[in-house]
Design an enzyme around this catalytic site. Structure first.
Site, PDB file in Angstrom:
ATOM      1  CG  ASP A  16      -2.043   1.044   1.106  1.00 64.43           C
ATOM      2  OD1 ASP A  16      -2.337   1.502  -0.015  1.00 64.43           O
ATOM      3  OD2 ASP A  16      -2.601   1.412   2.152  1.00 64.43           O
ATOM      4  CG  HIS A  60      -2.883  -0.950   8.917  1.00 67.87           C
ATOM      5  ND1 HIS A  60      -3.936  -0.077   8.709  1.00 67.87           N
ATOM      6  CD2 HIS A  60      -1.908  -0.554   8.058  1.00 67.87           C
ATOM      7  CE1 HIS A  60      -3.606   0.795   7.768  1.00 67.87           C
ATOM      8  NE2 HIS A  60      -2.382   0.520   7.352  1.00 67.87           N
ATOM      9  NE  ARG A  89      -2.396  11.919   5.977  1.00 67.58           N
ATOM     10  CZ  ARG A  89      -2.698  10.657   5.672  1.00 67.58           C
ATOM     11  NH1 ARG A  89      -1.981   9.666   6.190  1.00 67.58           N
ATOM     12  NH2 ARG A  89      -3.693  10.378   4.853  1.00 67.58           N
ATOM     13  CG  LEU A  90      -2.819  10.806  14.731  1.00 63.39           C
ATOM     14  CD1 LEU A  90      -3.780  10.896  15.912  1.00 63.39           C
ATOM     15  CD2 LEU A  90      -1.538  10.058  15.128  1.00 63.39           C
ATOM     16  CG  ASP A  91      -2.892   6.208   7.358  1.00 66.43           C
ATOM     17  OD1 ASP A  91      -3.380   6.844   6.411  1.00 66.43           O
ATOM     18  OD2 ASP A  91      -2.879   4.961   7.407  1.00 66.43           O
ATOM     19  CD  GLU A 100      -6.492   9.382   6.332  1.00 66.00           C
ATOM     20  OE1 GLU A 100      -7.000   9.132   5.226  1.00 66.00           O
ATOM     21  OE2 GLU A 100      -6.387   8.535   7.234  1.00 66.00           O
ATOM     22  CG  HIS A 104      -1.488   9.819  -0.177  1.00 63.57           C
ATOM     23  ND1 HIS A 104      -1.635  10.885   0.686  1.00 63.57           N
ATOM     24  CD2 HIS A 104      -1.845   8.721   0.529  1.00 63.57           C
ATOM     25  CE1 HIS A 104      -2.061  10.455   1.850  1.00 63.57           C
ATOM     26  NE2 HIS A 104      -2.202   9.142   1.791  1.00 63.57           N
ATOM     27  CG  ASP A 105      -5.700   8.395   0.280  1.00 58.21           C
ATOM     28  OD1 ASP A 105      -4.971   7.476  -0.126  1.00 58.21           O
ATOM     29  OD2 ASP A 105      -5.896   8.635   1.482  1.00 58.21           O
ATOM     30  CE1 TYR A 133     -11.973   6.897   1.640  1.00 56.18           C
ATOM     31  CE2 TYR A 133     -12.223   4.556   1.217  1.00 56.18           C
ATOM     32  CZ  TYR A 133     -11.458   5.620   1.635  1.00 56.18           C
ATOM     33  OH  TYR A 133     -10.156   5.418   2.044  1.00 56.18           O
TER      34      TYR A 133
END
Length: 491
Positions: A49, A88, A191-193, A233, A290-291, A345
Site C-alpha cells: 500500500d 495496522h 498525521r494519524l493515518d 486523517e 495521495h488518495d 468512497y
C-alpha cells in the site's frame, strides 16, 4: 506572516530520495513551501500500500536515506509532517512474524486483532454487518501459524495489513517508540493515518465511535507530550470532522475538494458557501492528496442513515459523471470495482484532469483553496498540474496510482516551465506573503458567483469567482494602493 503553504510528496516519486526532495525544495521550489508532508518513507516504502504497510515503522528505508535526512529537512526550516500508521502494520513486520512463529508464547501475543479476540463468543450476522469498511466484504483474512493452527485476522484495508489492538500494552509501547523517533528527528506534525478504524467495538460500526474519539484524545496527548502537533486523517461524514477538530490540533478539510469541483462543474456556489460557514478553522486545506477525491466527505452519513450530506445524492452522481467526462473516461477506469484497491468512497483522478485540463478553472480551484481559512497543502502532482498516469495504472492495477506519477528530473524541469504551473507558483507566493491572510475572513455570493475576502487593517485581498466562465480575479492592496488582476497575471 500568513501560514506558509506546504508540499505533499513521496520522496521516491518526486526527487528520487529524501536528499533529492530536499534539493527540489531548496532549489527550483525555493520560497514556495514552509513545510513538507513526506509520505511514508519507512521500510519498505513500496509495499502492498505504497508505504502505508510498514514492516518497520521506526526505520527509514535505506533506499531513500536515513533519519538524518529527515532531521536535515527540519533543520533547514521546513515544518516536517510524517505519518503514524495507527491502525495496522505489515504482515511482514517482525512483530507479526514473531507471533505467527510462536503464537501465545511470543511477547507480541495480543498485539494483533482477530475475529476471535474481538468476538470471543462469536458474532451474529447482524453484528458483522454493522462493521463499517470502505471496501466490499468483511475485514478478515485467514493466516496459518507455525503450529498449523489458523487465525482469522482483522484486515480493514488489504490482506497484507494486520490491524492492531491499540489497547494492548505491546501496541502502546510500539506506537510510543514511533512517536519518540519522529520527535527526535525534529518532526513538527504527525498525521494519524486511518485512526478512525483503530478501535473495534463489538455491536457497533467500529468506525468513529465514542471509543474512537476517546482513543484519538489519548494518542493526541502522547503526541503533545513530545512536542508533536496532530493532524487527524479521517475520510468520513462531514460532522465527524467538526467533532474531531474540537480535540486535536488539525483536521483535513476533505469536504473542500468535491465542493470546489461541484461549484466549478455545476456553476453552483451554494453548497461551498454553506460549508464555509460551518467548517472548522483548524484545518489543512487540500484539493488533492495521495488518495482519491472523497465522495464520502460530502455525502450522507454511511453509518447512520437519515443524516444528509453537504451534497445530495443527485448532486454526487452528477459530480462523478462530470469528473469522468472531463477526464475522458479515465477516472472510471481507476475507481471502484474497476481497480484493485476498490475505493468505494473516492474517485481516483488528478484534480487537473477532473477539470478537463482547463488552466483557468484549475487556477480558480487553487485560489478557492488558498483563500479558504487554514493551512494549504499542495500535492506534488497537483503542483505540476499533472494528468492521469494511465501507464502506471495499467502496470499496477491500483486505482490510486493514476494520481501517483513517478517524476523524472527532466519531467519536473519541463513542467515547471509550463504557464499554468508558473501561475500557480505565483499564486502560492501571493498566499504566503500577503498580510491580508493574517486577518479576518468573509465570504459572499450565490448561484454562479462567489467572493472570498480577507482584511487585515489596511491590507485586503478579495477573490471574485465567475463559476460559469471558470475564471477569477483578485483585488488586493499593494504599496498602500488597490490593484486588480486575473489569477494568471498575479505578480
Amino acid at each position: 506572516m500568513p501560514s506558509q503553504a506546504e508540499l505533499i510528496a513521496y520522496a521516491d516519486r518526486f526527487g528520487g530520495d529524501l536528499a533529492g526532495l530536499r534539493a527540489l525544495l531548496d532549489g527550483p521550489l525555493a520560497g514556495l513551501f514552509g513545510g513538507v508532508h513526506v509520505l511514508p518513507f519507512y521500510r519498505p516504502f513500496d509495499g502492498a500500500d505504497a508505504g502505508f504497510d510498514p514492516q518497520d515503522h521506526t526505520e527509514v528505508d535505506p533506499r531513500l536515506g536515513t533519519w538524518a535526512d529527515i532531521a536535515a529537512l527540519s533543520a533547514a526550516g521546513y515544518q516536517v509532517m510524517a505519518d503514524v500508521i495507527v491502525n495496522h502494520v505489515s504482515a511482514q513486520s517482525p512483530q507479526f512474524l514473531a507471533w505467527l512463529a510462536s503464537g501465545e508464547a511470543s511477547p507480541q501475543a495480543g498485539m494483533f486483532l482477530s475475529y476471535a479476540s474481538v468476538f470471543p463468543d462469536g458474532a451474529t450476522e447482524d453484528t458483522l454487518l454493522r462493521i463499517y469498511r470502505p471496501r466490499p466484504g468483511l475485514p478478515f483474512t485467514p493466516y496459518i501459524r507455525a503450529d498449523g493452527t489458523r487465525a482469522l485476522m482483522w484486515t480493514t484495508f488489504t490482506p497484507q495489513q494486520i490491524d492492531l489492538d491499540v489497547r494492548h500494552p505491546a501496541t502502546k509501547a510500539y506506537l510510543l517508540s514511533v512517536l519518540d523517533q519522529l520527535a527526535a528527528a525534529g518532526a513538527a506534525y504527525v498525521r494519524l493515518d486511518a485512526v478512525g478504524y483503530a478501535v473495534k467495538t463489538p455491536g457497533l460500526s467500529s468506525f468513529m465511535t465514542p471509543d474512537t474519539f476517546a482513543f484519538i484524545a489519548e494518542i493526541t496527548a502522547w503526541c503533545r507530550e513530545r512536542g508533536l502537533r496532530v493532524l487527524v486523517e479521517v475520510h468520513s461524514y462531514y460532522r465527524h470532522q467538526v467533532e474531531v477538530a474540537r480535540q486535536v490540533d488539525f483536521v483535513y478539510d476533505f469536504a473542500l475538494p468535491p465542493l470546489v469541483l461541484h461549484a466549478l462543474t455545476a456553476a453552483d456556489a451554494g453548497p461551498l458557501l454553506g460549508w464555509l460557514g460551518q467548517r472548522p478553522r483548524n484545518a489543512f486545506t487540500v484539493l488533492d492528496t495521495h488518495d482519491g477525491i472523497g465522495i464520502i466527505d460530502v455525502g450522507p452519513d454511511a453509518t447512520s442513515p437519515g443524516r444528509p450530506g453537504l451534497l445530495t445524492p443527485d448532486q454526487l452522481s452528477r459530480l462523478a459523471r462530470a469528473i469522468d467526462d472531463n477526464s475522458g473516461g479515465t477516472s472510471h477506469r481507476a475507481t471502484g470495482a474497476a481497480a484493485s484497491n476498490l475505493d468505494l468512497y473516492q474517485v481516483n483522478c488528478t484534480f487537473y484532469d477532473a477539470l478537463h485540463r482547463d488552466d483557468d478553472r484549475y487556477l480558480l480551484a487553487r485560489a478557492l483553496q488558498f483563500f479558504t481559512p487554514g493551512i494549504p497543502q499542495v500535492y506534488y502532482v497537483g503542483l505540476l498540474a499533472g494528468g492521469n498516469d494511465l501507464d502506471l495504472l495499467a502496470r499496477t492495477g491500483t486505482g490510486r496510482d493514476i494520481n501517483r506519477h513517478r517524476y523524472t528530473g527532466a519531467e519536473i524541469a519541463r513542467d515547471l516551465q509550463r504557464p499554468v504551473v508558473q501561475a500557480l507558483a505565483r499564486l502560492i507566493r501571493f498566499r504566503n506573503t500577503h498580510p491580508a491572510f493574517d486577518g479576518t475572513f468573509s465570504c459572499s455570493g450565490g448561484g454562479s458567483e462567489l467572493g472570498l475576502r480577507w482584511v487585515n487593517g489596511e491590507h485586503e485581498a478579495t477573490l471574485t469567482a465567475d463559476l460559469t466562465a471558470g475564471t477569477g480575479s483578485v483585488t488586493f492592496s499593494r504599496n498602500s494602493r488597490p490593484s486588480q488582476c486575473r489569477l494568471s497575471d498575479l505578480p
